[in-house]
Write an enzyme that holds these catalytic residues in place. Structure first.
Site, PDB file in Angstrom:
ATOM      1  N   HIS A  88       0.858  -1.191   0.000  1.00 27.23           N
ATOM      2  CA  HIS A  88       0.000   0.000   0.000  1.00 27.23           C
ATOM      3  C   HIS A  88       0.894   1.242   0.000  1.00 27.23           C
ATOM      4  O   HIS A  88       2.140   1.121  -0.068  1.00 27.23           O
ATOM      5  CB  HIS A  88      -0.967  -0.031   1.188  1.00 27.23           C
ATOM      6  CG  HIS A  88      -0.298  -0.246   2.522  1.00 27.23           C
ATOM      7  ND1 HIS A  88       0.622   0.633   3.051  1.00 27.23           N
ATOM      8  CD2 HIS A  88      -0.410  -1.260   3.422  1.00 27.23           C
ATOM      9  CE1 HIS A  88       1.024   0.199   4.233  1.00 27.23           C
ATOM     10  NE2 HIS A  88       0.426  -0.964   4.479  1.00 27.23           N
TER      11      HIS A  88
ATOM     12  N   HIS B 133       4.043   1.323   2.289  1.00 28.17           N
ATOM     13  CA  HIS B 133       5.219   0.632   1.738  1.00 28.17           C
ATOM     14  C   HIS B 133       5.833   1.456   0.600  1.00 28.17           C
ATOM     15  O   HIS B 133       7.059   1.551   0.476  1.00 28.17           O
ATOM     16  CB  HIS B 133       4.836  -0.737   1.164  1.00 28.17           C
ATOM     17  CG  HIS B 133       4.179  -1.676   2.125  1.00 28.17           C
ATOM     18  ND1 HIS B 133       2.879  -2.082   1.987  1.00 28.17           N
ATOM     19  CD2 HIS B 133       4.649  -2.295   3.231  1.00 28.17           C
ATOM     20  CE1 HIS B 133       2.570  -2.928   2.962  1.00 28.17           C
ATOM     21  NE2 HIS B 133       3.616  -3.070   3.736  1.00 28.17           N
TER      22      HIS B 133
ATOM     23  N   GLN C 110       7.750   4.068  10.668  1.00 24.40           N
ATOM     24  CA  GLN C 110       7.462   4.496  12.040  1.00 24.40           C
ATOM     25  C   GLN C 110       6.189   3.834  12.567  1.00 24.40           C
ATOM     26  O   GLN C 110       6.031   3.630  13.763  1.00 24.40           O
ATOM     27  CB  GLN C 110       7.326   6.027  12.075  1.00 24.40           C
ATOM     28  CG  GLN C 110       7.023   6.595  13.443  1.00 24.40           C
ATOM     29  CD  GLN C 110       8.116   6.285  14.451  1.00 24.40           C
ATOM     30  OE1 GLN C 110       9.273   6.645  14.254  1.00 24.40           O
ATOM     31  NE2 GLN C 110       7.748   5.598  15.517  1.00 24.40           N
TER      32      GLN C 110
END
Ligand code: AMP
Length: 277
Positions: A31, A34, A145
């Protein structure tokens, strides 16, 4: 873009790549989160390697290994569009050859938060990351993150085992309503999807309180509990305000901290986090 399926094919493909080499490991179901890692890797390196592997070692029996979303043809298109040069898409036996017994134990960092709910998860993550780093020998590796504990553990792993990889942690990509993109979001029912931004709302409440000067970590954790309790479909697994190095819970936020939470919905569980200071 070359797709390789086993260790020796990856070694051969890697040997031809000009450096520096950036590496983006994934479980697939690619998605925009990534893709942000892939783009950053593309910008900062001469070559980009990605991996697509649903690692059984990081799932416990009863977790969602079998129903983890898989779409290899779609993923390969997205990898190609994002500029990957080589994609490692092995099956399980190519990563864990018969007789495989070694694993990487990350110690106390792997026992808290996600590790407390998913024992052994980070042993599986650290083991596969070590294998992948050994095969790809990247100069830089890109992590989100979004999985804040994972990024901290990989940074620790690289330092402890002298792996000589620069770990680059990239910001969390979110939907317009704030929900962090995750491969598991596809499992949410429409009603759960409407409820899911409760995670980012809880983090925003902590962020606002922190910016207004609140340093009592227990009060910040309490804000998360209150916000999640306001959403009937959501049940909180943990709310944490922890030291960003050790992941031990803080009493007072007087140093770098990671605020994180895990929430179970009837169809799936979601995590989110926010670094403070
Ligand atoms: P996964 O396939 O879920 O293991 O994710 C592969 C990499 O993408 C990990 O480093 C994740 O932290 C990262 N990632 C997943 N979701 C996001 C997101 N919403 N924003 C940024 N990075 C993400």
């Amino acid at each position: 873009m070359e797709v390789v399926r086993d260790r020796s094919a990856l070694r051969i493909a890697r040997a031809d790549l000009p450096g520096p080499v950036g590496f983006v490991p994934t479980l697939g179901a690619i998605h925009a989160g990534h893709e942000s890692l892939l783009r950053r890797a593309r910008d900062e390196n001469a070559s980009v390697v990605a991996s697509l592997f649903v690692n059984p070692l990081q799932f416990r029996p009863g977790e969602d290994f079998e129903r983890y979303p898989r779409d290899e043809p779609g993923d390969l298109e997205r990898f190609a569009a994002a500029g990957a040069d080589v994609v490692f898409a092995p099956d399980v036996s190519a990563v864990y050859p018969s007789g495989f017994t070694t694993s990487v134990d990350v110690g106390p960092l792997g026992a808290v938060l996600e590790g407390s709910v998913r024992p052994g998860h980070f042993r599986g993550v650290a083991t596969v990351v070590t294998i992948l780093f050994g095969l790809v020998r990247p100069d830089r590796a890109y992590f989100g993150q979004k999985d804040g504990q994972q990024a901290i553990i990989v940074e620790r792993l690289v330092r402890d085992l002298a792996l000589f990889v620069e770990v680059v942690v990239c910001p969390t990509v979110r939907e317009p309503d704030g929900l962090a993109l995750s491969s598991r979001n596809v499992h949410l029912t429409p009603e759960e999807r409407r409820a899911a931004p409760v995670l980012v709302r809880a983090l925003s409440r902590v962020d606002e309180a922190y910016r207004s000067g609140e340093r009592d970590a227990e009060r910040l954790r309490q804000l998360i509990r209150e916000e999640i309790a306001s959403e009937p479909l959501a049940s909180l697994e943990y709310a944490s305000v922890a030291d960003r190095e050790t992941l031990q819970e803080l009493q007072v936020v007087d140093r770098g901290a990671l605020v994180s939470l895990a929430v179970r919905f009837p169809s799936t569980r979601l995590i989110d986090c926010l670094p403070l200071a």
